[in-house]
Design an enzyme around this catalytic site. Sequence first.
Site, mmCIF file in Angstrom:
data_model
loop_
_atom_site.group_PDB
_atom_site.id
_atom_site.type_symbol
_atom_site.label_atom_id
_atom_site.label_comp_id
_atom_site.label_asym_id
_atom_site.label_seq_id
_atom_site.Cartn_x
_atom_site.Cartn_y
_atom_site.Cartn_z
ATOM 1 N N ILE A 623 0.880 -1.173 0.000
ATOM 2 C CA ILE A 623 0.000 0.000 0.000
ATOM 3 C C ILE A 623 0.918 1.223 0.000
ATOM 4 C CG2 ILE A 623 -1.816 1.237 1.253
ATOM 5 C CD1 ILE A 623 -2.683 -1.557 0.208
ATOM 6 N N THR A 628 -4.681 7.685 0.863
ATOM 7 C CA THR A 628 -5.398 7.687 -0.415
ATOM 8 C C THR A 628 -6.026 6.313 -0.679
ATOM 9 O OG1 THR A 628 -3.306 7.257 -1.556
ATOM 10 C CG2 THR A 628 -4.051 9.548 -1.466
ATOM 11 N N GLN A 632 -10.008 5.367 -1.468
ATOM 12 C CA GLN A 632 -10.508 4.553 -2.572
ATOM 13 C C GLN A 632 -11.431 3.456 -2.073
ATOM 14 O OE1 GLN A 632 -10.068 4.904 -6.042
ATOM 15 N NE2 GLN A 632 -9.612 6.824 -5.059
ATOM 16 N N LYS A 695 -0.680 -4.373 -5.919
ATOM 17 C CA LYS A 695 -1.729 -5.070 -6.665
ATOM 18 C C LYS A 695 -2.751 -4.120 -7.277
ATOM 19 C CE LYS A 695 -2.097 -9.618 -4.486
ATOM 20 N NZ LYS A 695 -2.977 -10.434 -3.612
ATOM 21 N N GLU A 699 -10.647 -0.393 -7.664
ATOM 22 C CA GLU A 699 -11.974 -0.933 -7.921
ATOM 23 C C GLU A 699 -12.415 -1.990 -6.914
ATOM 24 O OE1 GLU A 699 -12.483 -0.992 -12.607
ATOM 25 O OE2 GLU A 699 -10.406 -0.933 -11.976
#
Length: 733
Positions: A623, A628, A632, A695, A699
């Site tokens: 991460i 941020t 998300q 990764k 979404e």
Amino acid sequence: MSIEAPAPLANMGQPAPRLDARAKVTGIARYAADLPVQNPAYAFLVMSVAAPATIAAFNLDAARAVPGVLDIMTFENSADAVKKAKLFSDGGEASTSIKPLSSNKVWHEGQIIAVVIADTFEGAREAAHKVGVRYDATQPAATFDARGVTVEEGSHAVSTHKDATAGNFHRAFTDAPVKVEASYSTPTQHHNPIELFSTTCSWDGDKLTVREPSQTMYGLKNGIASQLGIEADNVRTLSPFVGGAFGSKGSLTPRTALIAVAAKRLNRPVRLVATREQGFTVSTYRAETRHRVQLGANKDGKITALGHEGWEVTSRADGYLVGGTDTTARLYDIPNVETKVYVVRADRSTPGFMRSPPEVPYIFALESAMDELAVSLNMNPVELRKINDTQVERIEGRPYSSRSLIPCFEQAAAAFGWKDRKPEPGSMRDGDWLVGWGCATACYPSQFAPAAARVRVTADGRVTVSTATHEIGTGAYTVMAQTAAEKLGVPLESIMMQLGDSDLPPAPVAGGSISTGSVGSAVAMACDAIRKELDAPGGNIVDALNAKGRGAVENLAEWVPNGSSIGAAGKLYKGSAQIVGGTKNKDHIMFAFGAEFVEVRIHARTREIRVPRITGAFAAGHIVNPRTARSQLMGGMIWGISSALHEATEIDPRTAGYVNRDLAEYLVPVNADIGKVDVIFVPETDTTVNPIGVKGLGELGNVGTAAAVANAVYHATGKRIRDLPIRLDALLA
Ligand code: MOS
């Protein structure tokens, strides 16, 4: 550390505030339609109100009489203006093959049929409203079940789609002692980014500049060049900030070429800002889907058979599909699988990307069915996921590069207090409120594409990072700068980011959650090369530069992910990104995972549905920035709640047009609809995905949420709602 800036755990970077935060909140940030051009004319679109149809005649007298009107483009004077549109799914750039103004044919309601250009926006709008059109129209087929729709196998409509299968589904399902068999549906959803869809074009001789909010600078540049039949070198695209994209700005829509042509014809810059109503057919949308899911299991909870059939609405012109069975077939350790995807062609505009396009509808179906299976087995749904977890997918037998689904379930369950759940539906009543708890799996393929970045270090201590990726609200400016600062041993404040300009080195479409991993890897590569050139394996790179007596050092790096074809980097410059990873690589399958737990409260008499809290735990490799990243994932879960309870585009079957095309009628959650949203990061290290171990998670958050909500609604009420959105009337009967 605040909750907004979570303290980094293992394998996480710092929660740096967004570099562009001040610019955005003070209004200094310039979005595409804010970029100044000299003496622009203004375009207003005229959209069809009847379809399928041919246009018998225009009456333009009244429109032409409006003061300041400069031009009215229709098929009568612009049929040859736009050359071709190769679809995104075929490696092109276009969202649809429908070419407005290319003929008198009208495919769908809301198709652009004329473009009015005037000295002022108001003049263009008034004239557009005065354009007279006579149609020869026939009855449209709007969606599923309408007379005239045609059903086609997905693998026929889209050559790259393959229906995943394994073992012998029919025998295993027939033999299974416990079975679930159910149908689910999800509605049409439309993008409603706060920033409207705009295009501003200007020409300087044969050089075209396009200012447009976009997720693909090179895609836009190359796509518009081929549509206009000009050299891509003559096109520059600019998109410094994007006010909401999520797939709506990931491919080239037909409006852009028309505005470029208008500007050429007038020899004057032309600006279009489509209205919110027009945005419903100017851009892409999430198509309605239907699903039939069959799960067979042993009494101990081991799933032996999965059948998943999906139907997706698309346009007559294009066989767009999302095919989320790619993911559902592989999610659990199921030896016998059969899947099939169909497209249903209707008289509609072509659908397209919307955040987690395949997973959002397909995981809703599978994760609802998983909950139904847990009920049939009288088993804790978390336990059911544990029994059927796997580190190797069953379709091709590839190992996951890393998979932390069960740690996500454990951590989210603990934080949520899941152990206090009483399994009986309706058993957790609190006064007038029926309390329900539900959970579901979140997952999203970890995908990557070639990317290029230039890093320049100067002796005065400044570092410039240049790459034509995009700030679509995800924090790209910040996470790319952090990656460079970390690699070069310099303070974050010394980094200057340049993004959103096709004159910069190419980056792939900012879609599919590929950017942080892909572009970040290119940035890291450039930094490593600079260290090598200066022979400085550690420390502050500026000191190393000065020690060598150098004034500046620069490197252009191209990162190409494993699994890419030869030539993939070259194609990047031509605007097409070969996306690999996810389910596409030979050696590994790559996914990020999460688990989401939701509490709903449903009023015992009115059936009003509230969501006081949601907890999600996620693992997505490295991460870069927990602040941020949290944004998300939180935004994703909120959108998931929205898709469960709020969003649906209503379609008028008489016109196949959209009825609720504004933010008053198209329901999205407001602050009062969203309670506590908790995001937990589960540390995970993945050394396979890319050199920086990222990764991607843009979404991930809104996958599974709708199922978690529906499962909680069942637990509260004993009613299984299989059709989204879930509104109170469904609970009254
Ligand atoms: Mo996303 S729907 O890939 O922008």
